[in-house]
Design an enzyme around this catalytic site. Structure first.
Site, short mmCIF file in Angstrom:
data_model
loop_
_atom_site.label_atom_id
_atom_site.label_comp_id
_atom_site.label_asym_id
_atom_site.label_seq_id
_atom_site.Cartn_x
_atom_site.Cartn_y
_atom_site.Cartn_z
N ASP A 162 -25.66 33.96 -21.56
CA ASP A 162 -26.80 34.42 -21.30
C ASP A 162 -27.38 33.97 -19.99
O ASP A 162 -26.79 32.79 -19.62
CB ASP A 162 -27.72 33.84 -22.46
CG ASP A 162 -27.47 34.49 -23.68
OD1 ASP A 162 -26.66 35.38 -23.92
OD2 ASP A 162 -28.28 34.20 -24.56
N HIS A 217 -24.11 29.96 -21.41
CA HIS A 217 -24.85 30.24 -20.59
C HIS A 217 -24.26 30.25 -19.09
O HIS A 217 -23.49 29.23 -18.82
CB HIS A 217 -25.99 29.14 -20.54
CG HIS A 217 -27.07 29.31 -21.94
ND1 HIS A 217 -26.55 28.71 -22.93
CD2 HIS A 217 -28.09 30.03 -21.88
CE1 HIS A 217 -27.43 28.96 -23.91
NE2 HIS A 217 -28.46 29.81 -23.41
ZN LIG Z 1 -31.92 33.17 -22.42
#
Ligand SMILES: [Zn+2]
Length: 228
Positions: free
Chosen positions: A48, A199
């Site tokens: 993400d 991430h």
């Molecule tokens: Zn996010």
């Protein structure tokens, strides 16, 4: 060949043709392909908050080297100046989904219209750069509890992707490569199908460092790597 054997020969050939035709069809239909797919251990690496220049680039290098396909939920505003990275993701066979345009919670969740516009704008950026309309969506800020908004997003034709394991690189500011690997392994437990939250935004250098070790661990544990 003597004349009296000809009927036997014809019968034998006919029998072979029958077996070749129907026998093959029967065995093909009886293959337990679905059972295999359901019991196979699978892990989906999902990233993400990218793209970022250094982190996403390094993650793509590792995935390429390890021949692993992953799924990226991108932020539309972060694509500007990094179109080439998004194009590379698509070209190297990774899946690209919508995460947000701004990643600013107060704007995204201001209203239903705001949420749908945030998604549509991000999708437009992805389509513009890669030529493919995204069909995957992940809520920013753990929106998996937002059942009503989930139905809204699904009504737009998106598949909402949550996660069932995480590596702690999003919450702990000082996450180290060691803690990231340890958290990923611990939260994945012995699940057959793992969807791991990671991430690739700027500042996630520790995730870059942890990735080869995460891949090695799950490969060793017999998992196949999948992208949505
Ligand atoms: Zn996010």
């Amino acid at each position: 060949m003597q004349k009296k054997y000809i009927p036997f020969a014809v019968f034998f050939v006919a029998l072979l043709v029958f077996l070749a035709h129907f026998g093959t069809r029967y065995t093909t239909a009886a293959k337990p392909a679905v059972v295999f797919a359901d019991t196979e251990k699978q892990i989906y690496l999902t990233f993400d908050d990218g793209p970022s220049t250094k982190v996403t680039g390094a993650i793509l290098d590792t995935l390429n080297k390890e021949n692993v396909k992953a799924t990226f939920f991108v932020v539309g505003d972060r694509v500007y100046g990094r179109r080439e990275i998004l194009r590379r993701m698509a070209k190297e066979g990774h899946s690209i989904g919508v995460h947000s345009t701004t990643h600013i919670a107060s704007q995204i969740y201001a209203s239903d219209e705001a949420l749908l516009k945030d998604i549509a704008d991000c999708a437009a950026v992805i389509r513009d750069v890669t030529g493919v309309s995204p069909t995957l969506y992940r809520f920013p800020y753990g929106g998996e509890k937002r059942a009503r908004q989930k139905s809204l997003v699904e009504a737009q034709g998106y598949t909402v992707i949550s996660w069932n394991a995480e590596c702690g690189d999003g919450v702990a500011k000082n996450a180290t490569a060691e803690s990231i690997v340890e958290t990923a392994v611990r939260t994945a437990g012995n699940k057959t199908r793992v969807v791991l939250l990671m991430h690739d935004g700027a500042g996630h250098g520790a995730t870059v460092e942890a990735l080869p070790r995460i891949i090695a661990h799950f490969r060793e544990a017999g998992y196949a790597f999948r992208a949505f």
